[in-house]
Design a protein around this motif. Structure first.
Motif, short mmCIF file in Angstrom:
data_model
loop_
_atom_site.label_atom_id
_atom_site.label_comp_id
_atom_site.label_asym_id
_atom_site.label_seq_id
_atom_site.Cartn_x
_atom_site.Cartn_y
_atom_site.Cartn_z
N ASN A 220 -15.43 28.17 -10.07
CA ASN A 220 -14.76 27.73 -8.84
C ASN A 220 -15.74 27.52 -7.70
O ASN A 220 -15.33 27.30 -6.57
CB ASN A 220 -13.71 28.76 -8.42
CG ASN A 220 -12.33 28.39 -8.92
OD1 ASN A 220 -12.14 27.31 -9.48
ND2 ASN A 220 -11.37 29.26 -8.73
N ALA B 272 -10.37 30.86 -11.59
CA ALA B 272 -10.60 29.73 -12.49
C ALA B 272 -10.24 30.13 -13.92
O ALA B 272 -9.90 31.28 -14.16
CB ALA B 272 -12.06 29.31 -12.38
N PHE C 172 -16.41 22.74 -10.42
CA PHE C 172 -15.10 22.30 -9.93
C PHE C 172 -15.17 21.67 -8.54
O PHE C 172 -14.66 20.59 -8.31
CB PHE C 172 -14.15 23.49 -9.93
CG PHE C 172 -12.78 23.18 -9.40
CD1 PHE C 172 -11.92 22.34 -10.09
CD2 PHE C 172 -12.35 23.71 -8.18
CE1 PHE C 172 -10.67 22.05 -9.59
CE2 PHE C 172 -11.10 23.42 -7.69
CZ PHE C 172 -10.26 22.59 -8.39
N ALA D 79 -9.04 14.84 -6.54
CA ALA D 79 -10.21 15.58 -7.02
C ALA D 79 -9.82 16.82 -7.82
O ALA D 79 -10.68 17.54 -8.31
CB ALA D 79 -11.07 15.97 -5.83
N ALA D 80 -8.51 17.07 -7.93
CA ALA D 80 -8.06 18.32 -8.55
C ALA D 80 -8.32 18.33 -10.05
O ALA D 80 -8.58 17.29 -10.66
CB ALA D 80 -6.56 18.51 -8.29
N GLY D 81 -8.24 19.52 -10.60
CA GLY D 81 -8.29 19.65 -12.05
C GLY D 81 -9.69 19.57 -12.60
O GLY D 81 -10.63 19.18 -11.91
N ILE D 82 -9.83 19.96 -13.85
CA ILE D 82 -11.14 19.84 -14.51
C ILE D 82 -10.97 18.82 -15.63
O ILE D 82 -11.39 17.69 -15.51
CB ILE D 82 -11.62 21.21 -15.03
CG1 ILE D 82 -11.51 22.28 -13.95
CG2 ILE D 82 -13.07 21.08 -15.47
CD1 ILE D 82 -11.90 23.67 -14.41
N GLY D 83 -10.31 19.23 -16.69
CA GLY D 83 -10.07 18.29 -17.78
C GLY D 83 -8.80 17.50 -17.53
O GLY D 83 -8.12 17.67 -16.52
N ASN E 153 -14.56 16.30 -15.72
CA ASN E 153 -14.69 16.47 -14.27
C ASN E 153 -15.91 15.73 -13.73
O ASN E 153 -16.64 16.26 -12.90
CB ASN E 153 -14.75 17.95 -13.88
CG ASN E 153 -14.43 18.17 -12.41
OD1 ASN E 153 -13.57 17.47 -11.87
ND2 ASN E 153 -15.09 19.11 -11.77
#
Lengths: 109, 414, 974
Positions: free
Chosen positions: C502, C532, C44, C140-144, C93
């Motif tokens: 995280n 996370a 992340f 840059a936030a988030g993963i998917g 990501n």
């Protein structure tokens, strides 16, 4: 979920079947009452963390209002009883005493 | 207190961050303070901070039964707005919102106040009428809001479904400078600033009794000994009833559980805060990417700080109706907080029947946004005995019938 | 990495657009491993390359996106997702690609990106936070990512009830379920995995001297055959709630090619009288420098991939352990032809029997190499000597954490057990929930089986079920495990990961402690440890052990953060199933609904009901044209409106009159039979709740009308007052809103129309204004009320609802013949404003009887609900805003506009009130409105300023009596 049994129709259901109506055993003060009485009736609340007596309505059932004795810290219900009472019946008080020895609520114990 | 800055971070980066001070020391209670604040949540800490900053009162202890910021400050959905209908509410919430604007600099702690805009959807004609009135009242109060149409709603929130067959979006009350902040940072930033002024932040210290003499407060009994004080501020949100009981009076307050949840983090898809009161759901996207979602309260007294079943279902139902795309997201965590509601759903900032005891409670579901304003006003009330911001929020207003009553305006949690 | 044994027919799927082959029975993780895919994700914060770390639902690394277009699901654990033909999986990501990710630069900047660095910087200059810093952070936030398209898939919600819910189907769970089945209890056995059996199908274990899988198959066959048992594979129990309620999410269609008719997932609400937590334990890693490389995995996962999926996760494997359990992994891998080095942190450890590989006791792994896939690990021997050894896979075992999350969902705190170095659940954390097996710290198979059996028997006995004698449990091989050596971190200079998802390292925890974020909750929130999507399943305990270490406290003193539901992420679509579209809330339709729509009327919602807005006619291009025409019907001829949506409450009993006297501010016991009276109802806090007419149909029989919006609230209120305050009264009531269809027939020709319809004279002597009574329409018994919400000669005719549609058609036809027709809500609103009749636009909850000019209706002779409050000083203060009429002198009024004294500035301190309702009155050819004005009743005739800041209106209006039209009311009377 909080489960209650309607003392009128005997149906046990979860909280969405009922509607909470606030503190029970409030004495109504009408015209001519003092400021203090008026406030105590309409606004001041016990709001205890623990044993509490409340009004509920079986809104998605028979529609009747009733009283419940309940713990606000655990959601445990000690019993339900008729709304036409000025204090909890002995059986309810005993049921509470069995689980919460030494409990007090207003003048009841 | 060593100042935080990009230079300090750079300096510490070169020595593995070994040079940082404690954000606040672990204080042991002294025998006596000028002022004791019970409750080291946002409101309590802010009260102490402004007592010091605005009135030079620094012989202050803030005592907390758990860890600071561990109550509703660390459990809420962090919405900040001031678009209230009633003048007294708008005054204190707007004061609060404006203090948020500069809080990071004031505290030298980045609380990440993010004025991304707060939108309250009008999904019935009744609601639309209400928000138009509020927008207008705000205009007069000097609170910058406006009522926007569906096209503008869609422009600001592209993921919204305007044409929900049940509750189409008819417009929204839009406060451009509303937003969110990092809740923990608000508590930590105030705690650090209080400690820097020489105040004692005392954690894991539970108040077990309040001592009085001739109708005047003299101190508190705690699990870490008795502490004397001249003035006592009780700022404990959901546990107000318990403390009022110790002080020997009853309050027009009831404690209810309020539910919230967050989703897994996803790439940014919603920039503003959206509140949908008709369908009961509030949502914003955090800087980490999580959707932070607020729900409703139980209708009954409840001291259990845990997630419930049907409220979350109801809230999620509302959101998938209004934002059909986010339904592919997953809920990560749900929890409950205890909020204290008054008879008119407006707070109490007030003297009490016991001289020297002051209550700050009843913020209901809207406490976080009020933290700095509430602290500012409470400090003034405690220091001077009166404050223009708290005048209408007396606990005695109920018997006089001088209700503020935002609840009818908001309809639901606010 | 290679497939060493086939587990099923080939299945083809895609990974980042590349076509790969897996086998039936594979998870995406096992298939990717078999295909040699080492990097599957980016972390992340630092965007570090990451590989598959575990087997099952605790996976921190391998989050992927499944599907595309509207069916795209982000953040799916590859270790849970089963493969199916055509499965489309993508990494996330990363940009531009998994192999080359620009934001991996964060990893280089990591000295600056320490825990909580963002609290200390980005503050100067102030405006940069919202303009520069935060937008950058957010990007840059988030993963998917979500697709941006509406989710059109199907999800369900379901309910289940049982005596015994068994959560987990390992040895303890199976033993417990078998007991329940044999006792005849209603049993639900829920298992997160696609296959039941838990560790028994992942280990090369023996039961009754045969493969454990045989016993599992037999047990499942017995359970499947029992009619009282429900097996729920692919179902994760997600939460424990009050009252024996559990939430569970079932993956119904997620493992199959898309089938529109099949729900993707079902969210279950399970009510269980008793439950057994048999969820096993989660192996924990060990923190050391660069312990997050692709190829670093849990030791037990290596064994699972080998036995269950036929995949060897490496060719040169190092196993680093502090306990005996990992020996099985070493042995089994070696048996499969893999070169294994076994590193045991315990100095007194001895090589397992038959293990031929290199065995090193008293050593630790202290670093690794291989950015895109593990190449070598560094060992530090007991004597301090270090060496690098080649490895493409490293199996970690730092001991086990009982999977007790569900037990903590009601805020119960587990207890630290020094002997096991683990938190264990304590009795009573969730009422009715007991624990068995590894979830309770019982790690060997025999103990699990025994605990499952005895805990289930105890629960069933509690329920009063009669139990058959306990059956013999299967025989297990003797196992004598040596005690583990608690080991949380290996000292080192580089970053050692705790929370992989995280990117929380031991340094972050140490920094938090240094800055006095020493409460576990502060540490968690400051470092984001455990926050996370995996909720720190395999890192929380390690992190707080590290915190305990740096603060000099014991782990027990340090405590543990609260586990919150859900145990695994639950899709919002399943949780809110059924709410999308019209299913969100009920809809109520009147009997004239179809006819109104057929006439082209736009329908608007009013308290769940749908009512016609207006009835457009050919040539009309604007709603106002239709509305004006319909107002004209009523003022000049006759108009028909469906008023069935108003609440109707039938009230009967000898005390009905007395009861109404108490709930209304005015008298009803004195109302003669056959008459109707307007009533005002207050809340107990003195504000107006509702208004409406009530008819006296007989000596003990009344019919109350409420507004549409307040019908349910009034019913609830009446019930409450009757039971809480008037228990002694003989009165009963019931809502009859739906039983009757009711139509307003209003206008000068209303009587003529009704004469024609009923054949009765209906003259003023028999049917004066405010009369009511039964009326026959042929064989249909109806009711007629001579009331008016328009100020015209008006009747409301009610018939049993089944005749409503026919009557509406008939009334419309007759009205048309008389030069009138149906009218909608818009016209109705104009008509009532012309007459100064209030609705909930005026009685919006904050007005009193005094405010709306009805103080005369607050009886002095009797008590009534709200009377005491209505006389509070605060509600009678001078300067309250009072109801007035407003007539624009120039321009058009606008609802929501504010009122100011003419000539004053339009500022808050000069604010005099506001407008609630407006209409263009075609009757008066004027823009009129109702509103509230400070001391308004004393200001009739004053010209005031109407200002709407929002829409730029600034006009003048004359304050007047709210009754604009026919103030004497003669038109309604005769």
């Amino acid at each position: 979920m909080l489960y209650l049994e309607c003392p009128y129709c005997g149906v046990k259901g979860e909280e969405t079947e009922f509607h909470a109506g606030g503190e029970a055993h409030l004495k109504r003060f009408g015209p001519g009452s003092s400021d203090q009485e008026f406030e105590s009736y309409l606004f001041a609340r016990e709001n205890p963390k623990g044993v509490h007596f409340e009004r509920w309505r079986h809104v998605n059932g028979c529609g009747k209002w009733f009283h419940a004795a309940r713990c606000t810290a655990s959601l445990e219900v000690f019993g339900t009883y008729s709304a036409q009472t000025t204090e909890p019946p002995k059986a309810i008080k005993d049921a509470i005493s069995a689980k919460r020895p030494g409990w007090r609520w207003r003048d009841f114990s | 207190m060593r100042k935080y800055s990009v230079f300090a971070v750079a300096r510490e980066a070169l020595r593995d961050h070994t040079g940082w001070d404690r954000a606040w020391p672990n204080a042991a209670p002294k025998k006596r303070y000028d002022v004791i604040i019970i409750g080291a949540g946002g409101h309590g800490l802010a009260t102490a901070y402004y007592l010091g900053k605005n009135f030079g009162i620094t012989n202050v202890a803030i005592i907390e039964k758990g860890w600071l910021g561990g109550g509703n400050t660390g459990r809420n959905t962090t919405i900040i707005r001031s678009n209230y209908l009633q003048d007294p509410s708008a005054a204190i919430y707007e004061k609060s919102r404006s203090l948020y604007e500069t809080m990071s600099q004031d505290l030298n702690y980045n609380v990440m106040f993010s004025p991304r805009g707060v939108m309250m959807l009008a999904q019935t004609e009744h609601e639309k009428r209400g928000y138009l009135r509020t927008a207008h009242a705000n205009k007069l109060q000097g609170v910058a809001t406006r009522f926007i149409g569906p096209e503008e709603v869609k422009k600001l929130v592209p993921i919204i479904n305007l044409h929900g067959p049940r509750y189409p979006v008819l417009g929204a009350l839009w406060q451009e400078r509303g937003g969110t902040a990092r809740h923990d940072a608000v508590a930590w930033g105030y705690a650090r600033a209080c400690a820097a002024m020489g105040m004692d932040v005392i954690q894991k210290c539970e108040v077990t009794g309040i001592t009085k003499e001739n109708g005047r407060v003299t101190g508190v009994n705690t699990t870490r000994g008795d502490i004397a004080c001249d003035k006592l501020g009780v700022v404990v949100a959901g546990h107000t009833g318990v403390l009022a009981d110790m002080a020997g009076f009853r309050l027009p307050v009831e404690s209810l559980a309020l539910q919230a949840l967050v989703s897994e983090p996803i790439k940014p898809c919603m920039d503003v805060v959206v509140m949908a009161n008709t369908v009961h759901g509030y949502m914003s996207q955090s800087d980490k990417g999580e959707m932070v979602i607020g729900g409703g309260t139980d209708g009954f007294n409840n001291y259990t700080q845990r997630g419930s079943f049907h409220h979350i279902e109801e809230t999620v139902r509302a959101l998938v109706e209004t934002f059909p795309m986010i339904s592919r997201l997953k809920m990560l965590r749900q929890w409950g907080g205890i909020v204290d509601m008054t008879g008119d759903r407006s707070p109490i900032l007030s003297k009490t029947p016991v001289e020297g005891i002051f209550m700050n409670c009843g913020w209901g579901t809207g406490g976080f946004k009020a933290i700095p304003g509430s602290g500012w006003a409470m400090a003034e009330l405690m220091a001077k005995g009166h404050s223009p911001l708290t005048e209408e929020f007396s606990m005695f207003r109920f018997r006089e019938g001088k209700f503020i009553d935002e609840s009818v305006a908001a309809g639901v949690a606010h | 990495m290679m497939r060493i044994r086939d587990i099923g027919p080939a299945v083809s799927f895609t990974w980042d657009g590349k076509r790969l082959q897996g086998q039936v029975g594979d998870t995406l993780a096992s298939a990717l491993l078999a295909n040699g895919q080492r990097v599957v994700a980016r972390s992340f914060k630092y965007h570090r390359p990451r590989g598959i770390f575990t087997v099952g639902s605790a996976e921190p690394n391998a989050l992927v996106t499944i599907g595309s277009g509207a069916a795209q699901d982000p953040n799916i654990r590859a270790t849970v997702q089963e493969i199916y033909p055509g499965l489309e999986a993508r990494s996330q990501n990363r940009w531009p690609s998994l192999g080359f990710d620009i934001l991996a630069i964060n990893d280089l900047a990591s000295p600056f990106l320490s825990a909580g660095f963002y609290y200390k910087t980005f503050m100067w200059p102030r405006s940069f936070w919202e303009k520069l810093y935060e937008p950058f952070i957010r990007r840059a936030a988030g993963i998917g990512a979500l697709s941006g398209q509406h989710n059109a898939d199907h999800y369900e919600k379901a309910f289940a009830f049982c005596d015994l819910l068994v959560i987990g189907s390992g040895p303890a769970g199976l033993a417990a379920a078998l007991e329940g089945a044999r006792a005849g209890a209603r049993v639900i056995l829920a298992e997160d995995d696609a296959r039941m059996g838990g560790r028994l199908i992942c280990d090369n274990a023996l039961l009754n001297d045969a493969a454990a899988g045989d016993w599992v198959d037999a047990a499942l066959a017995e359970l499947a055959a029992a009619p009282n048992v429900t097996l729920m594979p692919r179902t994760a129990v997600t939460g424990a709630y009050d009252g024996g309620t559990f939430g569970a999410i079932e993956r119904v269609g997620l493992h199959l090619p898309h089938q529109p008719e099949l729900p993707r997932e079902t969210f279950w609400r399970i009510s269980a009288r008793r439950a057994i937590l048999a969820t096993g334990a989660i192996e924990r890693p060990i923190a050391f420098a660069n312990n997050d490389r692709p190829g670093v995995m849990m030791a037990s996962a290596l064994r699972s991939y080998l036995h269950r999926y036929g995949v060897a996760a490496g060719q040169q494997v190092v196993i680093f352990t502090n306990n005996d359990d990992a020996y099985a992994s070493a042995r089994d891998l070696e048996g499969a032809g893999v070169q294994v080095t076994l590193v045991d942190a315990r100095a007194d450890a001895v090589a397992p029997a038959g293990f031929a590989g290199r065995f090193i006791a008293g050593a630790q792994v202290c670093d690794t190499r291989g950015r895109m896939g593990l190449r070598a690990v560094q060992l530090r021997h007991g004597d301090g000597r270090t060496e690098w050894t080649r490895a493409d896979c490293l199996g970690l075992s730092g001991g086990w954490n009982p999977s007790l999350h569900l037990a903590c969902h009601m805020n119960g705190k587990p207890q630290w057990d020094e002997g096991l170095s683990a938190f264990l659940p304590v009795p009573g954390m969730v009422p009715g929930l007991d624990y068995a097996g590894a979830a309770n710290g019982q790690y060997d198979t025999a103990a699990c089986l025994a605990a499952g059996q005895t805990r289930a028997r105890a629960a069933l006995g509690d329920l009063g079920l009669s139990l058959p004698a306990a059956a013999d449990l299967p025989k297990t091989p003797q196992a004598a495990a040596r005690p583990m050596l608690p080991l949380w971190q290996v000292p080192g200079k580089s970053r050692a990961w705790l929370d992989f998802q995280n990117d929380v390292t031991t340094k972050d925890v140490a920094l938090a402690a240094r800055e006095n974020y020493t409460s576990v909750e502060h540490m968690k929130r400051y470092t984001t440890q455990g926050m996370a999507p995996d909720q720190g399943k395999n890192s929380n305990v390690n992190a707080l052990a590290v915190l305990a270490d740096v603060t000099g406290r014991s782990i027990a003193q340090t405590g543990i953060t609260t586990y919150r539901p859900p145990f695994v992420p639950v899709s919002l679509a399943a949780l809110g199933a059924g709410a999308q579209g019209a299913g969100f809330a009920p809809q109520r339709f009147t009997t004239s609904d179809a006819a109104s729509r057929a006439m082209g009327a736009p329908m608007i919602e009013a308290g769940l009901w749908y009512r016609p807005s207006y009835f457009p006619q050919a040539g009309e291009t604007h709603w106002r044209q239709s509305c004006d025409r319909e107002v004209g019907y009523v003022r000049n001829a006759v108009g028909i409106a469906d008023v069935s949506t108003l609440g109707k409450i039938d009230i009967q009993g000898p005390d009905a009159g007395a009861f109404l006297d108490f709930v209304y501010t005015n008298m009803f016991s004195t109302l003669p039979v056959g008459r109707v009276r307007y009533g005002l109802m207050l809340r107990e806090d003195g504000h107006v709740m509702d208004d409406g007419t009530t008819a006296r149909l007989g000596p003990d029989h009344y019919l109350m009308t409420t507004t549409t919006a307040a019908a349910a609230q009034v019913m609830k209120h009446l019930d409450f007052v009757r039971q809480a305050h008037c228990a002694q009264m003989q009165v009963a009531f019931t809502s009859v809103t739906e039983e009757w269809a009711q139509f307003a027939i209003a206008g000068p020709k209303a009587r003529g129309l009704l004469q024609q319809l009923t054949g009765q004279a209906l003259d003023g002597a028999d049917w004066p204004f405010m009369a009511c009574g039964p009326i026959a329409l042929g064989d249909v018994q109806g009711r007629l009320f001579r009331i008016s919400f328009s100020g015209e000669m008006g009747f409301e005719l009610a018939v049993p609802a089944r005749f409503g549609a026919a009557l509406f058609d008939r009334l419309c036809d007759m009205a048309r013949d008389l030069g009138g027709g149906p009218y909608g809500m818009e016209a109705l609103n104009v008509l009532r404003i012309e007459k100064g009749f209030i609705t909930h636009a005026e009685i919006h909850g904050r007005v009193t009887g005094f405010d709306i000019g009805m103080q005369g209706m607050l009886s002095r002779k009797k008590d009534f609900i709200g009377k005491a409050a209505a006389s509070r000083p605060g509600l009678l203060e001078d300067g309250r805003e009072l109801l007035v009429g407003l007539r624009a002198t120039n321009g058009s009024l606008i609802a929501g506009a504010r009122l100011f004294t003419q000539g004053s500035d339009a500022v808050r301190t000069a604010d005099q009130g506001y407008i609630t309702s407006v209409a263009y009155s075609p009757t008066l050819d004027a823009s009129i409105g109702l509103g509230f004005l400070r001391n308004g009743r004393a200001r009739m005739g004053e010209v005031i300023r109407v200002k709407d800041h929002l829409r730029g209106v600034d006009i003048l209006a004359e304050v007047c009596n709210p009754v604009f039209f026919d103030p004497e009311g003669g038109r309604a009377r005769d």
